[in-house]
Motif scaffolding. Structure first.
Motif, PDB file in Angstrom:
ATOM      1  N   ASN A  16       0.980  88.356 -13.580  1.00  0.00           N
ATOM      2  CA  ASN A  16       1.255  87.261 -12.643  1.00  0.00           C
ATOM      3  C   ASN A  16       0.361  86.053 -12.920  1.00  0.00           C
ATOM      4  N   LEU A  17      -0.876  86.294 -13.335  1.00  0.00           N
ATOM      5  CA  LEU A  17      -1.779  85.183 -13.655  1.00  0.00           C
ATOM      6  C   LEU A  17      -1.273  84.408 -14.874  1.00  0.00           C
ATOM      7  N   ARG A  18      -0.799  85.166 -15.881  1.00  0.00           N
ATOM      8  CA  ARG A  18      -0.351  84.522 -17.122  1.00  0.00           C
ATOM      9  C   ARG A  18       0.879  83.650 -16.890  1.00  0.00           C
ATOM     10  N   LYS A  19       1.690  84.030 -15.917  1.00  0.00           N
ATOM     11  CA  LYS A  19       2.938  83.286 -15.657  1.00  0.00           C
ATOM     12  C   LYS A  19       2.660  81.865 -15.183  1.00  0.00           C
ATOM     13  N   LYS A  20       1.508  81.666 -14.539  1.00  0.00           N
ATOM     14  CA  LYS A  20       1.205  80.362 -13.957  1.00  0.00           C
ATOM     15  C   LYS A  20       0.478  79.491 -14.979  1.00  0.00           C
ATOM     16  N   GLY A  21       0.967  78.267 -15.173  1.00  0.00           N
ATOM     17  CA  GLY A  21       0.311  77.357 -16.107  1.00  0.00           C
ATOM     18  C   GLY A  21      -1.039  76.922 -15.592  1.00  0.00           C
ATOM     19  N   ARG A  22      -1.066  76.506 -14.338  1.00  0.00           N
ATOM     20  CA  ARG A  22      -2.312  76.080 -13.699  1.00  0.00           C
ATOM     21  C   ARG A  22      -2.644  77.024 -12.561  1.00  0.00           C
ATOM     22  N   LEU A  23      -3.914  77.237 -12.331  1.00  0.00           N
ATOM     23  CA  LEU A  23      -4.316  78.128 -11.242  1.00  0.00           C
ATOM     24  C   LEU A  23      -5.087  77.351 -10.187  1.00  0.00           C
ATOM     25  N   THR A  24      -4.779  77.634  -8.936  1.00  0.00           N
ATOM     26  CA  THR A  24      -5.585  77.087  -7.853  1.00  0.00           C
ATOM     27  C   THR A  24      -6.673  78.107  -7.517  1.00  0.00           C
ATOM     28  N   GLU A  25      -7.648  77.678  -6.749  1.00  0.00           N
ATOM     29  CA  GLU A  25      -8.697  78.598  -6.331  1.00  0.00           C
ATOM     30  C   GLU A  25      -8.101  79.741  -5.518  1.00  0.00           C
ATOM     31  N   ALA A  26      -7.066  79.411  -4.737  1.00  0.00           N
ATOM     32  CA  ALA A  26      -6.395  80.430  -3.916  1.00  0.00           C
ATOM     33  C   ALA A  26      -5.709  81.473  -4.798  1.00  0.00           C
ATOM     34  N   ASP A  27      -5.108  81.017  -5.933  1.00  0.00           N
ATOM     35  CA  ASP A  27      -4.458  81.940  -6.876  1.00  0.00           C
ATOM     36  C   ASP A  27      -5.469  82.953  -7.419  1.00  0.00           C
ATOM     37  N   GLU A  58     -17.812  84.356  -9.161  1.00  0.00           N
ATOM     38  CA  GLU A  58     -18.699  83.218  -9.452  1.00  0.00           C
ATOM     39  C   GLU A  58     -18.336  82.548 -10.772  1.00  0.00           C
ATOM     40  N   ARG A  59     -17.950  83.375 -11.755  1.00  0.00           N
ATOM     41  CA  ARG A  59     -17.583  82.818 -13.062  1.00  0.00           C
ATOM     42  C   ARG A  59     -16.147  82.297 -13.085  1.00  0.00           C
ATOM     43  N   ALA A  60     -15.239  83.009 -12.394  1.00  0.00           N
ATOM     44  CA  ALA A  60     -13.803  82.681 -12.484  1.00  0.00           C
ATOM     45  C   ALA A  60     -13.420  81.410 -11.742  1.00  0.00           C
ATOM     46  N   ILE A  61     -14.184  81.058 -10.721  1.00  0.00           N
ATOM     47  CA  ILE A  61     -13.813  79.869  -9.940  1.00  0.00           C
ATOM     48  C   ILE A  61     -14.651  78.659 -10.387  1.00  0.00           C
ATOM     49  N   GLY A  62     -15.324  78.795 -11.526  1.00  0.00           N
ATOM     50  CA  GLY A  62     -16.077  77.661 -12.070  1.00  0.00           C
ATOM     51  C   GLY A  62     -15.140  76.597 -12.607  1.00  0.00           C
ATOM     52  N   GLN A  63     -15.648  75.380 -12.732  1.00  0.00           N
ATOM     53  CA  GLN A  63     -14.853  74.228 -13.161  1.00  0.00           C
ATOM     54  C   GLN A  63     -14.243  74.435 -14.548  1.00  0.00           C
ATOM     55  N   ASP A  64     -15.017  75.052 -15.460  1.00  0.00           N
ATOM     56  CA  ASP A  64     -14.535  75.226 -16.838  1.00  0.00           C
ATOM     57  C   ASP A  64     -13.275  76.075 -16.895  1.00  0.00           C
ATOM     58  N   VAL A  65     -13.225  77.106 -16.053  1.00  0.00           N
ATOM     59  CA  VAL A  65     -12.060  77.995 -16.035  1.00  0.00           C
ATOM     60  C   VAL A  65     -10.862  77.288 -15.405  1.00  0.00           C
ATOM     61  N   LEU A  69      -7.281  75.075 -20.543  1.00  0.00           N
ATOM     62  CA  LEU A  69      -5.882  75.073 -20.972  1.00  0.00           C
ATOM     63  C   LEU A  69      -5.150  76.339 -20.551  1.00  0.00           C
ATOM     64  N   ASN A  70      -5.870  77.466 -20.539  1.00  0.00           N
ATOM     65  CA  ASN A  70      -5.232  78.732 -20.169  1.00  0.00           C
ATOM     66  C   ASN A  70      -6.119  79.483 -19.176  1.00  0.00           C
ATOM     67  N   PRO A  71      -6.134  79.028 -17.922  1.00  0.00           N
ATOM     68  CA  PRO A  71      -7.050  79.641 -16.944  1.00  0.00           C
ATOM     69  C   PRO A  71      -6.787  81.122 -16.695  1.00  0.00           C
ATOM     70  N   GLY A  72      -5.515  81.540 -16.738  1.00  0.00           N
ATOM     71  CA  GLY A  72      -5.184  82.952 -16.524  1.00  0.00           C
ATOM     72  C   GLY A  72      -5.850  83.838 -17.555  1.00  0.00           C
ATOM     73  N   GLN A  73      -5.782  83.399 -18.827  1.00  0.00           N
ATOM     74  CA  GLN A  73      -6.398  84.155 -19.917  1.00  0.00           C
ATOM     75  C   GLN A  73      -7.910  84.196 -19.761  1.00  0.00           C
ATOM     76  N   MET A  74      -8.485  83.087 -19.281  1.00  0.00           N
ATOM     77  CA  MET A  74      -9.936  83.018 -19.084  1.00  0.00           C
ATOM     78  C   MET A  74     -10.399  84.007 -18.006  1.00  0.00           C
ATOM     79  N   VAL A  75      -9.612  84.123 -16.936  1.00  0.00           N
ATOM     80  CA  VAL A  75      -9.963  85.059 -15.857  1.00  0.00           C
ATOM     81  C   VAL A  75      -9.958  86.486 -16.393  1.00  0.00           C
TER      82      VAL A  75
END
Length: 448
Positions: A16-27, A58-65, A69-75
Motif C-alpha cells: 500500500n505504501l508503494r502504491k502512493k507516489g507521495r506520502l503524507t505524515e498521516a499515511d 523518528e526517522r520515517a517522518i523526517g523531511q528527507d523521507v 522521490l520514493n518515500p514508500g521505499q525509504m520507509v
C-alpha cells in the motif's frame, strides 16, 4: 514457517505504501500503526515494539523521507535497518581459543527446548570448521539423555565422554575437561541437565560446574515456539547463571517468531544460531540482516546459495537445468529434484529464502509434500522407462496401470502429474535463477 504471518502482514502494508507516489505524515503513521500491530501479534515484547516503533517513526517522518522521490521505499528501508539493529546488527561467532587450547562451552536450557540435539548439531558445525570437539554427557537425570547424546554424537562423527548416571555432573565436567586436555580435543561441549521449569537446584548445579572448571561460554538453548516465555527464560538464566549467547530452536515450526526479535533487545545477548529442522545438519548461523530480509519478504538468497553449495551435486543441477531448457525434463529428474530439495530442508525452506515468494508460499508448498515422498516415488517407479522420460504419453489407461502398481488411487497419480507440470512451469518462470522469463540468467541455479 517462522514469521510467515508477520511477513504477509508487512508485505501488505508495504504494498500500500508503494502504491502512493507521495506520502503524507498521516499515511506514514497509519502504515506504522499496522506494522506495530503485526509485531505485537507475532509475540514480540511490548517494550521492544514500543522502542522499535519510536526509532522508526523518528526517522520515517523526517523531511528527507517525506520529500524524497520514493518515500514508500525509504520507509521500508528504515524498517529493515531498524529490524537489523534490533536483532544485533552484526553476526556473532562463538569465541574459540586458538591452537590446542580447550574451549569449554556449557549448554543450558529448559527440558524440551532441544538442548541435547542442538549440542550435537553444534559439535558437527565446529567439526566442519576444522575443530576437534568432545561432547560431555552431564545430564544424569533424564532417562536416555546420555544415550541420545551418544547416538547423535556417533552420527556426527564426534566423540562423547560419559561416566553414566551415578556420578555428579560437576565430577563428570571435571573429568571430561581433563580427558579433553590429555587427548588433544580443542572444544569441550557440556550437555547439562534441563528442567521443566527454572528452579534453584538447576541454577546451583550450573554455578558449581562453573566454579569447578573454566567455562569460556555459556550458551542458552531456547524454543522459539514458546514466544515471550523464551525471552523470560533468557532473562532469568542471564541473571542467575550468566549467558554469552542464545541458540533458538524450532524456527522452522509454526511459530510467530517474536522471540528472535525480542531476545537481543531484552537480554543483551546475541543469537548465535537458529535450528531450522530436526536433522543434525539443520543448524544455521544467525545473520541479523538476512533474517530481517526474510521477515520483510525480500528473501535470503545468500543463505540459499550456501545451503545449495553444501547439499547439492552441482553437475546434476546443471544437467537438470539443461533438460528444462530443452523441455526434456522427465519423472526420473523430478524424483532426483525432490531428493535434492529434501537435502536442502524441503521446498518451504527454499521458497522462504526467495525474494517475493512469501505471498505465494501456501500455493507452492503443495507441490512437494515430504510426507508424501514415498508414494510419489512408488508412482514414478511403477512407470515404464518410456513413460518416465515422456510424461506426455500418460493416458487414462496407463495412469490406471501405474496406480495399481504403486498401490494408490488413480487420483493420486493425476495429482502428482499435475504437481509435476506445476513445478516445471514455476521453474521456467523463476526470474533470475533459471534464466527463464522475467529476468536475466542468474549465477545460481536450483536443482530442477
Amino acid at each position: 514457517m517462522a514469521f510467515e504471518s508477520l511477513t504477509d502482514k508487512l508485505q501488505n502494508v508495504f504494498k500500500n505504501l508503494r502504491k502512493k507516489g507521495r506520502l503524507t505524515e498521516a499515511d506514514v503513521k497509519a502504515a506504522l500503526k499496522e506494522v506495530k500491530m503485526a509485531l505485537l501479534e507475532a509475540d514480540v515484547s511490548f517494550k521492544v515494539v514500543k522502542q522499535f516503533m519510536k526509532a522508526v517513526q523518528e526517522r520515517a517522518i523526517g523531511q528527507d523521507v517525506m520529500s524524497g522521490l520514493n518515500p514508500g521505499q525509504m520507509v521500508i528501508k528504515i524498517v529493515n535497518e531498524e529490524l537489523v539493529k534490533l536483532m544485533g546488527s552484526e553476526t556473532t561467532e562463538i569465541a574459540l581459543k586458538s591452537g590446542n587450547e580447550v574451549t569449554v562451552l556449557m549448554m543450558v536450557g529448559l527440558q524440551g527446548a532441544g538442548k541435547t540435539t542442538t549440542t550435537a548439531k553444534l559439535a558437527g558445525k565446529l567439526k566442519s570448521k576444522g575443530k576437534k570437539p568432545l561432547l560431555a554427557a552431564c545430564d544424569v537425570y533424564r532417562p536416555a539423555a546420555i544415550k541420545q547424546l551418544q547416538v547423535n554424537g556417533e552420527k556426527q562423527g564426534v566423540d562423547v565422554f560419559s561416566m553414566g548416571d551415578k556420578n555428579s555432573p560437576v565430577d563428570i565436567a571435571k573429568a571430561a575437561y581433563e580427558h579433553a586436555k590429555n587427548e588433544k580435543y580443542n572444544v569441550l561441549i557440556l550437555d547439562t541437565a534441563g528442567r521443566l521449569h527454572i528452579d534453584e537446584d538447576m541454577m546451583e548445579e550450573l554455578e558449581k560446574i562453573k566454579e569447578a572448571i573454566t567455562v569460556d561460554q555459556t550458551l542458552l538453548v531456547v524454543d522459539a515456539m514458546t514466544g515471550q516465555d523464551a525471552v523470560n527464560v533468557a532473562e532469568t538464566f542471564g541473571e542467575k547463571v550468566g549467558i554469552d549467547g542464545v541458540i533458538l530452536t524450532k524456527m522452522d515450526g509454526d511459530t510467530r517468531g517474536g522471540a528472535a526479535l525480542s531476545i537481543k533487545a531484552i537480554s543483551g545477548k546475541p543469537i548465535l544460531y537458529v535450528g531450522m529442522g530436526e536433522k543434525l545438519s539443520d543448524l544455521e548461523q544467525f545473520y541479523p540482516e538476512r533474517m530481517a530480509s526474510r521477515i520483510l519478504g525480500m528473501g535470503d538468497v545468500m543463505s540459499l546459495i550456501e545451503k545449495a553449495q553444501a547439499n547439492l551435486d552441482e553437475e546434476k543441477a546443471k544437467e537438470m537445468e539443461q533438460k528444462f531448457r530443452k523441455n526434456s525434463f522427465g519423472f526420473d529428474d523430478y524424483l532426483e529434484s525432490m531428493n535434492q530439495m529434501k537435502n536442502m530442508g524441503g521446498l518451504s525452506s527454499v521458497l522462504s529464502m526467495l525474494p517475493g515468494v512469501g505471498s505465494q508460499m501456501k500455493d507452492l508448498e503443495g507441490m512437494v509434500d515430504e510426507k508424501d515422498m514415498a508414494r510419489k516415488e512408488a508412482i514414478i517407479l511403477s512407470m515404464t522407462p518410456r513413460e518416465r522420460s515422456h510424461p506426455e504419453i500418460l493416458n487414462p489407461s496407463r495412469k490406471y496401470r501405474i496406480a495399481k502398481g504403486a498401490g494408490v488411487d488413480v487420483s493420486e497419480v493425476n495429482r502428482m502429474v499435475k504437481q509435476f507440470e506445476q513445478a516445471k512451469k514455476m521453474m521456467k518462470q523463476m526470474p533470475g535463477l533459471m534464466g527463464g522469463k522475467g529476468g536475466k540468467r542468474g549465477k545460481f541455479k536450483l536443482p530442477f
